[in-house]
Design a protein around this motif. Structure first.
Motif, PDB file in Angstrom:
ATOM      1  N   ALA A   1      41.625  35.691  28.994  1.00 32.08           N
ATOM      2  CA  ALA A   1      41.671  36.466  30.235  1.00 32.08           C
ATOM      3  C   ALA A   1      40.544  36.062  31.176  1.00 32.08           C
ATOM      4  CB  ALA A   1      41.587  37.958  29.927  1.00 32.08           C
ATOM      5  N   MET A   6      41.530  36.735  34.932  1.00 33.72           N
ATOM      6  CA  MET A   6      42.397  37.915  34.872  1.00 33.72           C
ATOM      7  C   MET A   6      41.602  39.160  34.487  1.00 33.72           C
ATOM      8  SD  MET A   6      45.539  36.005  32.887  1.00 33.72           S
ATOM      9  CE  MET A   6      46.569  37.461  32.816  1.00 33.72           C
ATOM     10  N   HIS A  11      44.025  43.664  37.014  1.00 37.29           N
ATOM     11  CA  HIS A  11      44.296  43.625  35.578  1.00 37.29           C
ATOM     12  C   HIS A  11      43.567  44.777  34.901  1.00 37.29           C
ATOM     13  CE1 HIS A  11      44.734  39.507  37.093  1.00 37.29           C
ATOM     14  NE2 HIS A  11      45.708  39.385  36.197  1.00 37.29           N
TER      15      HIS A  11
END
Length: 643
Positions: A1, A6, A11
């Motif tokens: 991630a 992200m 997110h």
């Protein structure tokens, strides 16, 4: 991630683990997440206070409840104590099947207590079993590879969402705020409304996207296009500006007064138009007419004024001379009427130029001929001055040499050009190319040897039948050095010497109008041309096109778009209340005619000084009147009454 970027507001990360949440680590620069992990499980067995693993507790309770259920069924005689088994390779017979039909482990387990040693009910339904374990919800924030925040915000038991219980000081909003937000990247081109020194944008388009955001429930991150271009296609089929940002997927939405063009529709998708058809307009500097309180004196040139004054004194002296030498004058005939001495002649000539008239005319014929000639002269001068004064004070302000694109193309003193790389440049470039293509087609058609003599005769003309206006305009534009930005174009217009020479900027009407409304020295010239709709652009094939179009239509039905127009074009406090040129031409301002009041003031002041001089002169040089004693008389009436 983290490696994929992200971890932002778009997110939300939730970790559900049976392990201890305190063991989770991350070499992250900046990340925020929530961890769901079981509470520490302690058995009811006295003397054993050591926390156990979740799996250990589950299987221990499962085995305990299973053995308890089995033992209970055997004690009750519900299950057989012995079973017949089939031989190898053979299926069970009917007797063996009947023996096993009485055995139902799931029902037996559900008949006993569901509470295990670890004080958590073991639930078995539909041949699936699980333990109702309470999970702690911990919010963790990591900055520079270190945990800077770790707080338990609540617990989660069986079920969702009713069984989430927040700790004191936290609410359901804590979890709502942690949700992932849909964030779209918007690219734009800032014009007049970007605040200097900040990333805050304002304007019609910004209010529009904020209204759409309320309908579709999303967030956005807006930034200016790196090259500050709307997007045009170059010779190698490449794109620049906002269109390039969409093609290369660096942006989800292109928000600006972006015109819908055929070549743009081949690489991006457009929503329904959010603004009326908008064309191209011409921005020029307003005619600057210098004002002067003595402007009425500039109607005639200085040598004319000098000639009029000379004629006035010459006529006055001539009339005085005729009065002196003519045997028929009042002076030489001892008449009691008006004597035309030098003072009276000067007064007669000056008053003859006014509607009041000169008064009594000379008696002699020669003097009357001079007076009549002066009257004719004065009539012509006054009539000419009056007519030219009105024209001089009004027509000069109406003098604007450019009223349309044709006027701009038919002169050479004023340079003109659109912004480089804009849709306006594309318009003129293509119109010139079309004219060139038409000329080639006409030439091939008129010089076609395969045509018959009659057909060729029908095409025989001395002049090319189609105008080459745009070809000339495009050549002039290329020579004028097109501005790289809109602000540069406006600045070149401001630096123009006037409306007769300088620079005219050609751009989208919305931008031109806003520039004119923001600066009273600028004006929009002519009518719009090449009108096109304006819409929001998205990536080709994006689902956002239908969603944004639906939201725009909803705003249109709610009359929100009309309210935005009213806000930014009619009631905008940043727009200046410039004087309307048509209203200004209805009358003559005090700045151009105020000199006549000064003339009156000078005349009245001179008269006051003259009165003072007359009074002093009379006291000093006028002989004192002789005092004559009055004799007393007795007047007797016929009736002998005394008075």
């Amino acid at each position: 991630a983290v490696s994929k970027g992200m971890t932002g507001r778009g997110h939300a990360w939730f970790f559900v683990t049976k392990d201890d949440a305190r063991q989770l680590t991350c070499n992250c620069t900046s990340v925020n997440f929530m961890i769901f992990s079981p509470q520490e499980i302690e058995p009811k067995i006295v003397g054993n206070s050591v926390p156990t693993q979740t799996d250990m507790a589950f299987y221990f309770d499962l085995a305990l409840i299973t053995v308890t259920a089995l033992s209970r069924q055997l004690d009750l005689g519900s299950w057989p104590t012995t079973l017949d088994y089939p031989e190898c390779g053979m299926t069970m017979n009917e007797k063996q099947n009947d023996q096993r039909k009485k055995i139902d482990l799931l029902s037996a387990i559900n008949q006993v207590s569901r509470e295990g040693v670890y004080d958590r009910p073991l639930i078995i339904t539909d041949k699936k079993g699980y333990q109702d374990i309470i999970l702690n919800i911990v919010n963790v924030e990591i900055r520079n590879k270190k945990r800077v925040k770790e707080e338990t915000v609540g617990v989660w038991s069986l079920g969702y969402p009713e069984h989430i219980v927040s700790n004191e000081g936290f609410s359901k909003k804590t979890f709502d705020d942690f949700k992932a937000v849909i964030i779209y990247k918007i690219t734009t081109v800032a014009e007049y409304n970007k605040k200097l020194g900040s990333e805050e944008f304002q304007g019609y388009c910004i209010d529009l996207i904020n209204d759409i955001k309320k309908i579709l429930q999303f967030e956005f991150e807006i930034s200016e296009c790196p090259d500050k271009m709307f997007g045009i296609m170059n010779a190698t089929s490449g794109w620049n500006g906002m269109i390039q940002e969409l093609i290369e997927k660096r942006a989800d939405i292109a928000l600006a007064p972006l015109s819908v063009m055929a070549e743009r529709e081949t690489v991006v998708d457009f929503t329904v138009p959010f603004y009326d058809l908008v064309g191209i307009s011409i921005l020029m500097k307003k005619p600057q007419v210098p004002s002067s309180i003595f402007k009425f004196l500039t109607v005639l040139e200085t040598n004319v004024w000098a000639s009029i004054i000379g004629a006035y004194f010459f006529t006055s002296f001539l009339m005085y001379a005729y009065e002196c030498f003519s045997p028929y004058s009042n002076r030489n005939n001892n008449q009691n009427s008006r004597e035309f001495n030098l003072k009276e002649c000067l007064w007669f000539c000056i008053t003859s130029l006014t509607p009041q008239g000169g008064g009594e005319a000379p008696r002699n014929l020669s003097g009357r001929l001079v007076a009549a000639t002066w009257w004719l002269f004065g009539f012509i001068i006054i009539a000419s001055y009056t007519a030219n004064l009105a024209a001089f004070l009004t027509v000069s302000r109406l003098d604007s040499p450019i009223t349309s694109l044709d006027d701009l193309a038919n002169q050479y003193k004023i340079k003109y050009a659109p912004q480089k790389g804009s849709s306006s440049q594309t318009y003129f470039e293509r119109m010139a190319y079309i004219e060139e293509r038409f000329y080639e087609i006409w030439k091939d058609m008129s010089l076609n040897d395969s045509l018959s003599i009659t057909e060729r005769a029908k095409l025989a003309v001395w002049d090319y039948p189609i105008s080459d206006k745009y070809t000339k305009i495009w050549l002039t534009i290329k020579e004028a050095n097109m501005p790289l930005t809109f602000e540069e174009g406006v600045q070149r217009v401001k630096e123009s010497k006037g409306s007769h020479e300088g620079f005219a900027f050609i751009a989208d009407s919305t931008q031109v109008k806003y520039a004119a409304y923001s600066d009273c020295d600028l004006q929009v010239v002519g009518n719009e041309f090449s009108r096109k709709p304006m819409a929001i652009a998205v990536q080709e094939g994006s689902y956002l096109r239908d969603q944004l179009s639906s939201a725009i239509l909803e705003l249109l039905n709610q009359r929100k778009l009309e309210e935005l127009k009213e806000k930014w074009w009619n009631t905008n406090s940043k727009l200046l209340a410039c004087e309307d040129s048509e209203e200004r031409n209805d009358g003559i301002g005090i700045e151009n005619i105020g000199g006549v009041f000064i003339v009156i003031g000078v005349g009245v002041g001179t008269a006051c000084l003259t009165l003072l001089a007359e009074h002093l002169y009379y006291k000093r040089f006028q002989p004192a009147p002789k005092i004559v004693p009055i004799k007393k008389y007795q007047i007797t009436s016929p009736k002998k009454d005394k008075y």
